[in-house]
Design an enzyme around this catalytic site. Sequence first.
Site, PDB file in Angstrom:
ATOM      1  N   ASN A  28       0.855  -1.189   0.000  1.00  0.00           N
ATOM      2  CA  ASN A  28       0.000   0.000   0.000  1.00  0.00           C
ATOM      3  C   ASN A  28       0.888   1.234   0.000  1.00  0.00           C
ATOM      4  OD1 ASN A  28      -2.550  -1.165   0.007  1.00  0.00           O
ATOM      5  ND2 ASN A  28      -2.631  -1.327   2.227  1.00  0.00           N
ATOM      6  N   ALA A  29       0.369   2.327  -0.525  1.00  0.00           N
ATOM      7  CA  ALA A  29       1.122   3.579  -0.543  1.00  0.00           C
ATOM      8  C   ALA A  29       1.047   4.232   0.838  1.00  0.00           C
ATOM      9  CB  ALA A  29       0.566   4.518  -1.608  1.00  0.00           C
TER      10      ALA A  29
END
Length: 229
Positions: A28-29
């Site tokens: 995930n960012a």
Amino acid sequence: MNNVVMSKILITSGPTREYLDPIRYLTNASSGRMGAALATAALESGYEVIVVSGPVEVEYPAGCEVIHVVSTEEMHVAAMQAFASCEGAIGAAAPCDYRPFSILTDKMSKDDFIRTPSAQGELLLRLRETPDVMAALGEMKRGADDPLGRQWLVAFALETSDHHVRALQKLQRKHCDMIVVNDPTSINGRSSNVEILDPSGATLAKLSGVKLEIARRLIAEIRRVSKSH
């Protein structure tokens, strides 16, 4: 001089990685900036701080204990162990929600794929859910009648639509006391816009600005609410 016993809190921060092979992974960012800001604000408020962090480039303040992890399972195990000795936890991490059924020992090659006229260039991945870190902490948190004292839980919810509805669903499913709603504009930025909701769906605060100032306001709100219970 009297010894002051400070409360300890847990902060999860950053992303996790779920490897497909030795090179590629799902993630995930998340930069860890909010986690680092929360750790700084909590230390300023007199808390002892444990940070369970996925791979990030930001540095955490020197006064906190940092436990480095990579996968969601590792974050889950470390957070469960640390939470037992804490007053509460803030889930600012963005753990990966799925992982592959198995990790290849060698790098995937395009030559390894079976190619058919109907599936040119396609690769199908079979994934399974990873542990829900905050939901697990919600299941184990102590209640007000526990001799060791009540624990609290604050989660973050990054949403792209139906912000309130989705955030409240997460709050209830994870047994949280508050949830902080933000959106993708916060990713890897130095500033953010957030809304803090309580279990009834009421807005406790709307905050905008640099992440450290938001973190200070959030820590102050947590202290206010936790003292009222």
